[in-house]
Design a protein around this motif. Sequence first.
Motif, PDB file in Angstrom:
ATOM      1  N   TYR A  35       0.855  -1.184   0.000  1.00  0.00           N
ATOM      2  CA  TYR A  35       0.000   0.000   0.000  1.00  0.00           C
ATOM      3  C   TYR A  35       0.891   1.232   0.000  1.00  0.00           C
ATOM      4  CZ  TYR A  35      -2.806   3.905   1.542  1.00  0.00           C
ATOM      5  OH  TYR A  35      -3.399   5.139   1.616  1.00  0.00           O
ATOM      6  N   CYS A  36       0.453   2.266  -0.703  1.00  0.00           N
ATOM      7  CA  CYS A  36       1.108   3.578  -0.613  1.00  0.00           C
ATOM      8  C   CYS A  36       0.071   4.652  -0.919  1.00  0.00           C
ATOM      9  CB  CYS A  36       2.304   3.684  -1.542  1.00  0.00           C
ATOM     10  SG  CYS A  36       1.947   3.438  -3.280  1.00  0.00           S
ATOM     11  N   ASN A  37       0.201   5.781  -0.237  1.00  0.00           N
ATOM     12  CA  ASN A  37      -0.754   6.857  -0.480  1.00  0.00           C
ATOM     13  C   ASN A  37      -0.307   7.734  -1.661  1.00  0.00           C
ATOM     14  OD1 ASN A  37       1.277   8.405   0.745  1.00  0.00           O
ATOM     15  ND2 ASN A  37      -0.105   9.413   2.185  1.00  0.00           N
ATOM     16  N   ARG A  38      -1.183   8.627  -2.054  1.00  0.00           N
ATOM     17  CA  ARG A  38      -0.915   9.483  -3.211  1.00  0.00           C
ATOM     18  C   ARG A  38       0.287  10.404  -2.976  1.00  0.00           C
ATOM     19  NH1 ARG A  38      -5.087   7.842  -5.751  1.00  0.00           N
ATOM     20  NH2 ARG A  38      -7.227   8.411  -5.817  1.00  0.00           N
ATOM     21  N   THR A  39       0.492  10.833  -1.746  1.00  0.00           N
ATOM     22  CA  THR A  39       1.632  11.697  -1.452  1.00  0.00           C
ATOM     23  C   THR A  39       2.937  10.957  -1.732  1.00  0.00           C
ATOM     24  OG1 THR A  39       0.347  12.856   0.239  1.00  0.00           O
ATOM     25  CG2 THR A  39       2.736  13.115   0.325  1.00  0.00           C
ATOM     26  N   PHE A  40       2.999   9.689  -1.369  1.00  0.00           N
ATOM     27  CA  PHE A  40       4.180   8.874  -1.646  1.00  0.00           C
ATOM     28  C   PHE A  40       4.429   8.821  -3.157  1.00  0.00           C
ATOM     29  CE2 PHE A  40       6.083   4.337  -0.855  1.00  0.00           C
ATOM     30  CZ  PHE A  40       7.324   4.771  -1.267  1.00  0.00           C
ATOM     31  N   MET A  41       3.386   8.550  -3.911  1.00  0.00           N
ATOM     32  CA  MET A  41       3.531   8.467  -5.368  1.00  0.00           C
ATOM     33  C   MET A  41       3.958   9.809  -5.958  1.00  0.00           C
ATOM     34  SD  MET A  41       0.400   5.937  -6.454  1.00  0.00           S
ATOM     35  CE  MET A  41      -0.822   6.458  -5.240  1.00  0.00           C
ATOM     36  N   ARG A  42       3.343  10.884  -5.494  1.00  0.00           N
ATOM     37  CA  ARG A  42       3.660  12.205  -6.037  1.00  0.00           C
ATOM     38  C   ARG A  42       5.104  12.595  -5.768  1.00  0.00           C
ATOM     39  NH1 ARG A  42       4.437  16.802  -3.992  1.00  0.00           N
ATOM     40  NH2 ARG A  42       3.514  16.322  -1.973  1.00  0.00           N
ATOM     41  N   ILE A  43       5.537  12.484  -4.527  1.00  0.00           N
ATOM     42  CA  ILE A  43       6.882  12.976  -4.210  1.00  0.00           C
ATOM     43  C   ILE A  43       7.973  12.063  -4.764  1.00  0.00           C
ATOM     44  CG2 ILE A  43       7.203  11.970  -1.913  1.00  0.00           C
ATOM     45  CD1 ILE A  43       8.205  15.073  -1.359  1.00  0.00           C
ATOM     46  N   SER A  44       7.713  10.750  -4.801  1.00  0.00           N
ATOM     47  CA  SER A  44       8.735   9.827  -5.317  1.00  0.00           C
ATOM     48  C   SER A  44       8.773   9.800  -6.840  1.00  0.00           C
ATOM     49  CB  SER A  44       8.488   8.408  -4.796  1.00  0.00           C
ATOM     50  OG  SER A  44       7.357   7.825  -5.418  1.00  0.00           O
ATOM     51  N   GLY A  45       7.652  10.162  -7.473  1.00  0.00           N
ATOM     52  CA  GLY A  45       7.577  10.124  -8.928  1.00  0.00           C
ATOM     53  C   GLY A  45       7.232   8.759  -9.489  1.00  0.00           C
ATOM     54  N   PHE A  46       7.049   7.778  -8.612  1.00  0.00           N
ATOM     55  CA  PHE A  46       6.680   6.438  -9.051  1.00  0.00           C
ATOM     56  C   PHE A  46       5.159   6.302  -9.054  1.00  0.00           C
ATOM     57  CE2 PHE A  46      10.958   5.618  -7.409  1.00  0.00           C
ATOM     58  CZ  PHE A  46      11.493   4.811  -8.406  1.00  0.00           C
ATOM     59  N   SER A  47       4.643   5.560 -10.018  1.00  0.00           N
ATOM     60  CA  SER A  47       3.205   5.285 -10.056  1.00  0.00           C
ATOM     61  C   SER A  47       2.881   4.146  -9.094  1.00  0.00           C
ATOM     62  CB  SER A  47       2.791   4.874 -11.472  1.00  0.00           C
ATOM     63  OG  SER A  47       3.322   3.593 -11.779  1.00  0.00           O
ATOM     64  N   GLU A  48       1.602   3.964  -8.853  1.00  0.00           N
ATOM     65  CA  GLU A  48       1.150   2.865  -8.009  1.00  0.00           C
ATOM     66  C   GLU A  48       1.649   1.523  -8.564  1.00  0.00           C
ATOM     67  OE1 GLU A  48      -2.938   2.363  -5.803  1.00  0.00           O
ATOM     68  OE2 GLU A  48      -3.184   1.809  -7.921  1.00  0.00           O
ATOM     69  N   ALA A  49       1.534   1.340  -9.866  1.00  0.00           N
ATOM     70  CA  ALA A  49       1.969   0.090 -10.497  1.00  0.00           C
ATOM     71  C   ALA A  49       3.475  -0.126 -10.356  1.00  0.00           C
ATOM     72  CB  ALA A  49       1.566   0.081 -11.966  1.00  0.00           C
ATOM     73  N   GLU A  50       4.237   0.959 -10.347  1.00  0.00           N
ATOM     74  CA  GLU A  50       5.692   0.843 -10.200  1.00  0.00           C
ATOM     75  C   GLU A  50       6.115   0.556  -8.762  1.00  0.00           C
ATOM     76  OE1 GLU A  50       7.532   3.797 -13.551  1.00  0.00           O
ATOM     77  OE2 GLU A  50       6.344   4.716 -11.948  1.00  0.00           O
ATOM     78  N   LEU A  51       5.251   0.850  -7.795  1.00  0.00           N
ATOM     79  CA  LEU A  51       5.586   0.637  -6.386  1.00  0.00           C
ATOM     80  C   LEU A  51       5.035  -0.674  -5.833  1.00  0.00           C
ATOM     81  CD1 LEU A  51       5.045   4.269  -5.076  1.00  0.00           C
ATOM     82  CD2 LEU A  51       7.226   3.059  -5.248  1.00  0.00           C
ATOM     83  N   PHE A  52       3.785  -0.987  -6.150  1.00  0.00           N
ATOM     84  CA  PHE A  52       3.159  -2.191  -5.584  1.00  0.00           C
ATOM     85  C   PHE A  52       3.927  -3.438  -6.000  1.00  0.00           C
ATOM     86  CE2 PHE A  52      -1.469  -1.112  -4.362  1.00  0.00           C
ATOM     87  CZ  PHE A  52      -1.041   0.032  -3.732  1.00  0.00           C
ATOM     88  N   GLY A  53       4.195  -4.284  -5.013  1.00  0.00           N
ATOM     89  CA  GLY A  53       4.901  -5.527  -5.277  1.00  0.00           C
ATOM     90  C   GLY A  53       6.409  -5.387  -5.368  1.00  0.00           C
ATOM     91  N   LYS A  54       6.909  -4.178  -5.166  1.00  0.00           N
ATOM     92  CA  LYS A  54       8.354  -3.932  -5.218  1.00  0.00           C
ATOM     93  C   LYS A  54       8.910  -3.795  -3.807  1.00  0.00           C
ATOM     94  CE  LYS A  54       8.572  -3.468  -9.762  1.00  0.00           C
ATOM     95  NZ  LYS A  54       7.202  -3.534 -10.148  1.00  0.00           N
ATOM     96  N   PRO A  55      10.202  -4.097  -3.637  1.00  0.00           N
ATOM     97  CA  PRO A  55      10.823  -3.878  -2.329  1.00  0.00           C
ATOM     98  C   PRO A  55      10.823  -2.385  -1.998  1.00  0.00           C
ATOM     99  CG  PRO A  55      12.272  -5.136  -3.789  1.00  0.00           C
ATOM    100  CD  PRO A  55      11.115  -4.655  -4.612  1.00  0.00           C
ATOM    101  N   HIS A  56      10.574  -2.074  -0.730  1.00  0.00           N
ATOM    102  CA  HIS A  56      10.538  -0.666  -0.326  1.00  0.00           C
ATOM    103  C   HIS A  56      11.880   0.012  -0.595  1.00  0.00           C
ATOM    104  CE1 HIS A  56       9.258   2.906   1.814  1.00  0.00           C
ATOM    105  NE2 HIS A  56       8.058   2.358   1.963  1.00  0.00           N
ATOM    106  N   ASN A  57      12.956  -0.763  -0.657  1.00  0.00           N
ATOM    107  CA  ASN A  57      14.257  -0.138  -0.898  1.00  0.00           C
ATOM    108  C   ASN A  57      14.437   0.322  -2.343  1.00  0.00           C
ATOM    109  OD1 ASN A  57      14.876  -2.521  -2.252  1.00  0.00           O
ATOM    110  ND2 ASN A  57      16.458  -3.157  -0.812  1.00  0.00           N
ATOM    111  N   ILE A  58      13.378   0.264  -3.142  1.00  0.00           N
ATOM    112  CA  ILE A  58      13.407   0.859  -4.482  1.00  0.00           C
ATOM    113  C   ILE A  58      13.727   2.355  -4.393  1.00  0.00           C
ATOM    114  CG2 ILE A  58      10.928   1.366  -4.598  1.00  0.00           C
ATOM    115  CD1 ILE A  58      10.964   0.629  -7.551  1.00  0.00           C
ATOM    116  N   ILE A  59      13.424   2.955  -3.238  1.00  0.00           N
ATOM    117  CA  ILE A  59      13.677   4.389  -3.056  1.00  0.00           C
ATOM    118  C   ILE A  59      14.896   4.666  -2.174  1.00  0.00           C
ATOM    119  CG2 ILE A  59      11.291   5.098  -3.499  1.00  0.00           C
ATOM    120  CD1 ILE A  59      10.995   5.341  -0.392  1.00  0.00           C
ATOM    121  N   ARG A  60      15.687   3.661  -1.880  1.00  0.00           N
ATOM    122  CA  ARG A  60      16.865   3.851  -1.022  1.00  0.00           C
ATOM    123  C   ARG A  60      17.905   4.720  -1.726  1.00  0.00           C
ATOM    124  NH1 ARG A  60      19.826  -1.079   1.847  1.00  0.00           N
ATOM    125  NH2 ARG A  60      17.802  -1.096   2.863  1.00  0.00           N
ATOM    126  N   HIS A  61      18.275   5.799  -1.075  1.00  0.00           N
ATOM    127  CA  HIS A  61      19.295   6.698  -1.615  1.00  0.00           C
ATOM    128  C   HIS A  61      20.669   6.188  -1.205  1.00  0.00           C
ATOM    129  CE1 HIS A  61      21.564  10.288  -2.548  1.00  0.00           C
ATOM    130  NE2 HIS A  61      20.504  10.733  -3.212  1.00  0.00           N
TER     131      HIS A  61
END
Length: 178
Positions: A35-61
């Motif tokens: 699950y992720c809210n719209r704010t997460f999608m907006r600020i990260s630039g990833f769509s829901e489809a790009e985030l769901f089912g992916k490891p949270h470390n997709i955004i690890r800097h």
Amino acid sequence: MKNKTSIITPRDNEHALQDDEFIVSKTNTQGIITYCNRTFMRISGFSEAELFGKPHNIIRHPDMPRGAFHLLWQRLKSGREFFGYVKNLCKDGSYYWVMANITPDINASGTLVGYYSVRRKPSAQAIRTITDIYQQMHAEEQRVGPQNGPQASVDLLMETCRAQGFDYDHFIMHLDQQ
């Protein structure tokens, strides 16, 4: 330096949360986003489809020391919540800072089913302070090598907290109140 889970090249462009915004996400027990809210999608630039089912470390800097996540998982696996400052990577290579609160998600029968995270905008002073500490943690990880680096940098972080007269949790909360 590239993120291990992606081919995103970091760049020096910050996106900041608004004071009243919160990023919310949920993962399963392996850290896969459920699950992720719209704010997460907006600020990260990833769509829901790009985030769901992916490891949270997709955004690890890559500026984040491995020890910070080592500590996070130590706490979560022991059933404790985690508070910490995290620099995250956006899809376009820019970054954003958050003050994260991550808690175990326990179902009605008492079984761990995942983790729930709420992130908010940290203070500028907290970011300045934690950036210096994270640079020291990175240096410690490099000094001792990949096998012992994460725990060595956690030890350095804990010593930094003690030197300031705090345990970890109180130190982290204190940073945002300066």
